[in-house]
Design a protein around this motif. Sequence first.
Motif, PDB file in Angstrom:
ATOM      1  N   GLN A  31      41.265  43.377  35.493  1.00 18.70           N
ATOM      2  CA  GLN A  31      41.679  42.323  36.441  1.00 18.70           C
ATOM      3  C   GLN A  31      42.894  41.562  35.922  1.00 18.70           C
ATOM      4  O   GLN A  31      43.772  41.189  36.686  1.00 18.70           O
ATOM      5  CB  GLN A  31      40.518  41.361  36.677  1.00 18.70           C
ATOM      6  CG  GLN A  31      39.499  41.933  37.637  1.00 18.70           C
ATOM      7  CD  GLN A  31      38.288  41.030  37.802  1.00 18.70           C
ATOM      8  OE1 GLN A  31      37.893  40.324  36.893  1.00 18.70           O
ATOM      9  NE2 GLN A  31      37.681  41.084  38.957  1.00 18.70           N
ATOM     10  N   GLU A  32      42.929  41.382  34.597  1.00 21.73           N
ATOM     11  CA  GLU A  32      44.059  40.677  33.983  1.00 21.73           C
ATOM     12  C   GLU A  32      45.342  41.497  34.156  1.00 21.73           C
ATOM     13  O   GLU A  32      46.393  40.961  34.487  1.00 21.73           O
ATOM     14  CB  GLU A  32      43.745  40.469  32.505  1.00 21.73           C
ATOM     15  CG  GLU A  32      44.630  39.436  31.856  1.00 21.73           C
ATOM     16  CD  GLU A  32      44.242  39.181  30.412  1.00 21.73           C
ATOM     17  OE1 GLU A  32      43.056  39.030  30.123  1.00 21.73           O
ATOM     18  OE2 GLU A  32      45.173  39.151  29.589  1.00 21.73           O
ATOM     19  N   GLU A  50      45.878  43.686  36.442  1.00 18.84           N
ATOM     20  CA  GLU A  50      46.209  43.654  37.870  1.00 18.84           C
ATOM     21  C   GLU A  50      46.931  42.347  38.204  1.00 18.84           C
ATOM     22  O   GLU A  50      47.917  42.337  38.935  1.00 18.84           O
ATOM     23  CB  GLU A  50      44.913  43.762  38.670  1.00 18.84           C
ATOM     24  CG  GLU A  50      45.125  44.090  40.138  1.00 18.84           C
ATOM     25  CD  GLU A  50      43.842  43.936  40.924  1.00 18.84           C
ATOM     26  OE1 GLU A  50      42.789  44.351  40.441  1.00 18.84           O
ATOM     27  OE2 GLU A  50      43.916  43.375  42.038  1.00 18.84           O
ATOM     28  N   PHE A  51      46.418  41.263  37.629  1.00 16.33           N
ATOM     29  CA  PHE A  51      47.025  39.947  37.882  1.00 16.33           C
ATOM     30  C   PHE A  51      48.440  39.883  37.323  1.00 16.33           C
ATOM     31  O   PHE A  51      49.339  39.342  37.959  1.00 16.33           O
ATOM     32  CB  PHE A  51      46.160  38.849  37.261  1.00 16.33           C
ATOM     33  CG  PHE A  51      46.719  37.464  37.437  1.00 16.33           C
ATOM     34  CD1 PHE A  51      46.669  36.843  38.671  1.00 16.33           C
ATOM     35  CD2 PHE A  51      47.321  36.797  36.388  1.00 16.33           C
ATOM     36  CE1 PHE A  51      47.197  35.569  38.851  1.00 16.33           C
ATOM     37  CE2 PHE A  51      47.850  35.524  36.551  1.00 16.33           C
ATOM     38  CZ  PHE A  51      47.785  34.910  37.788  1.00 16.33           C
ATOM     39  N   LYS A  76      35.839  33.637  32.590  1.00 14.14           N
ATOM     40  CA  LYS A  76      37.061  34.345  33.004  1.00 14.14           C
ATOM     41  C   LYS A  76      36.789  35.203  34.251  1.00 14.14           C
ATOM     42  O   LYS A  76      37.576  35.195  35.200  1.00 14.14           O
ATOM     43  CB  LYS A  76      37.524  35.241  31.851  1.00 14.14           C
ATOM     44  CG  LYS A  76      38.995  35.586  31.883  1.00 14.14           C
ATOM     45  CD  LYS A  76      39.329  36.304  30.607  1.00 14.14           C
ATOM     46  CE  LYS A  76      40.680  36.930  30.683  1.00 14.14           C
ATOM     47  NZ  LYS A  76      40.993  37.692  29.480  1.00 14.14           N
ATOM     48  N   PHE A 111      38.487  34.906  37.900  1.00 14.86           N
ATOM     49  CA  PHE A 111      39.127  36.043  38.572  1.00 14.86           C
ATOM     50  C   PHE A 111      38.516  36.258  39.958  1.00 14.86           C
ATOM     51  O   PHE A 111      39.221  36.539  40.920  1.00 14.86           O
ATOM     52  CB  PHE A 111      38.977  37.325  37.747  1.00 14.86           C
ATOM     53  CG  PHE A 111      40.093  37.551  36.775  1.00 14.86           C
ATOM     54  CD1 PHE A 111      41.402  37.711  37.221  1.00 14.86           C
ATOM     55  CD2 PHE A 111      39.870  37.582  35.416  1.00 14.86           C
ATOM     56  CE1 PHE A 111      42.440  37.907  36.336  1.00 14.86           C
ATOM     57  CE2 PHE A 111      40.903  37.769  34.513  1.00 14.86           C
ATOM     58  CZ  PHE A 111      42.184  37.935  34.976  1.00 14.86           C
ATOM     59  N   TYR A 134      39.799  33.623  42.212  1.00 11.97           N
ATOM     60  CA  TYR A 134      41.192  33.936  42.539  1.00 11.97           C
ATOM     61  C   TYR A 134      41.246  35.018  43.629  1.00 11.97           C
ATOM     62  O   TYR A 134      42.003  34.905  44.586  1.00 11.97           O
ATOM     63  CB  TYR A 134      41.924  34.411  41.277  1.00 11.97           C
ATOM     64  CG  TYR A 134      43.266  35.065  41.527  1.00 11.97           C
ATOM     65  CD1 TYR A 134      44.367  34.306  41.914  1.00 11.97           C
ATOM     66  CD2 TYR A 134      43.427  36.437  41.400  1.00 11.97           C
ATOM     67  CE1 TYR A 134      45.591  34.906  42.156  1.00 11.97           C
ATOM     68  CE2 TYR A 134      44.648  37.038  41.639  1.00 11.97           C
ATOM     69  CZ  TYR A 134      45.725  36.272  42.009  1.00 11.97           C
ATOM     70  OH  TYR A 134      46.935  36.865  42.259  1.00 11.97           O
ATOM     71  N   ARG A 135      40.388  36.047  43.461  1.00  9.38           N
ATOM     72  CA  ARG A 135      40.371  37.143  44.449  1.00  9.38           C
ATOM     73  C   ARG A 135      39.945  36.630  45.829  1.00  9.38           C
ATOM     74  O   ARG A 135      40.523  36.983  46.842  1.00  9.38           O
ATOM     75  CB  ARG A 135      39.426  38.254  43.980  1.00  9.38           C
ATOM     76  CG  ARG A 135      39.860  39.620  44.504  1.00  9.38           C
ATOM     77  CD  ARG A 135      38.950  40.738  44.075  1.00  9.38           C
ATOM     78  NE  ARG A 135      38.652  40.722  42.672  1.00  9.38           N
ATOM     79  CZ  ARG A 135      37.434  40.506  42.173  1.00  9.38           C
ATOM     80  NH1 ARG A 135      36.413  40.319  42.961  1.00  9.38           N
ATOM     81  NH2 ARG A 135      37.227  40.522  40.887  1.00  9.38           N
ATOM     82  N   LYS A 176      42.704  34.642  47.293  1.00 10.79           N
ATOM     83  CA  LYS A 176      43.794  35.535  47.718  1.00 10.79           C
ATOM     84  C   LYS A 176      43.446  36.194  49.062  1.00 10.79           C
ATOM     85  O   LYS A 176      44.276  36.257  49.973  1.00 10.79           O
ATOM     86  CB  LYS A 176      43.995  36.609  46.639  1.00 10.79           C
ATOM     87  CG  LYS A 176      45.331  37.300  46.690  1.00 10.79           C
ATOM     88  CD  LYS A 176      45.458  38.206  45.491  1.00 10.79           C
ATOM     89  CE  LYS A 176      46.507  39.241  45.718  1.00 10.79           C
ATOM     90  NZ  LYS A 176      46.638  40.169  44.597  1.00 10.79           N
TER      91      LYS A 176
END
Lengths: 196, 207
Positions: A70-71, A73-74, B86, B90, B93-94, B97
């Motif tokens: 994910q990192e 991808e970010f 974390k 994420f 954030y997803r 988004k």
Amino acid sequence: MRKLTQRECTLIYMAVLLIVVYTGGFLLCIPAAGGYLEAKHEFRERCAEKEILDMKTGQTEVLKAKCEAQEEEFKNTPEIYKSEFLKTGIEKTVLSCMEQSGLMPVSTFITAGSENMEKNGENLEFKTGSIEVSAEGSKDGALKVLDCFRDSMVLKVASYTMYPKEEEEAVSVFIRLEYVMPGSAKELMELIEKES
Amino acid sequence: MVRLKMKRLNFIVAEKRKSNQEAARRRIKSVLLLLPLVLFFCLMQKYIYDTEKTAELYVKIGELDSYLESDEAVKKKEEQEKLQEKAALFARYRREKEEAAGRISENPVLESDFLEQIESAMEEGTAIVWEENSPIGYTDGILAFTVRTNQASEAMEYVERLKRKKLFAGVDYHGFERKEDLKTSESYYEFSVECEIGPYEEGGDGL
């Protein structure tokens, strides 16, 4: 004083024994049984804690790999998504669209804000705002620039005005674009930077 | 003689019965005396068992505690907590988004094709008024422009042609007006057209 009969002696002996047994039971056995149950409960709790820790440890690698993916991808997402580069990111995207379409940007003006939204018990944060851009160029370019923003997941054309310039063929375009972006991007950026 | 013998026999039977009763009484007495002792013994056994087991468990708890509080375990816990935080960030954030993209995509999108089609639908003698004070404008999903034509019937026909293209959610015109060119003295008609950007709906003007 008369002597106690054998029967009386026996009864007194039994009564004393019973008192000793029950008092002993009450004073020794009941606290011991309680202590044993308490220890058993505490032991079960520790075992559960250990199991959870072991289970989590087993999942750590999976979670680590997931976070790394994910990192990555970010890190590969366009700058426009990252709040730290919000203004420059948006401006850069809009100006590159103008350039690709053959338009010459005249001015840009950005207004930024933020809003919160409660969804599924989670507080989602968004960076919102608009960018106004005026540009000059050919009519074809003025049409083409719309296609540049057509598939954008961040920007939408809120208003568009096209009028001819004094010179023939050339047009002036005024576009107001609105944007909505994830607010947690900045937090993520900071976290990634801190870790690295 | 017989009577004497009978008397003696009765005496023996009575003595025997008496001794039997005495023995039974003694047995009951000894059982009653032993019963509290047996009970006491059982309770002591239970006490010893509980105490020993408790001690064993506390030894095991101590071992588990030292494992759970060891540097390695604490490190593992911290690492796990950080990773979970974390991952949650994420995930947030997803979701943000996706939500943001959803909010963007639910709005109508102005495409260059729409502007090309409004021109291609025009017949000879009809054109978009292309001046600084009457631009082609788009705001809040409505594309608006002014059309100039030589024929009065063209306004309705032009709108019909645009509708047949099935590009817009709705098409309408207003402000139909006859004007005269001061230089050439020729007359013409002007009207404003509004097209609603959105998926075409059969039978609906949308405006």
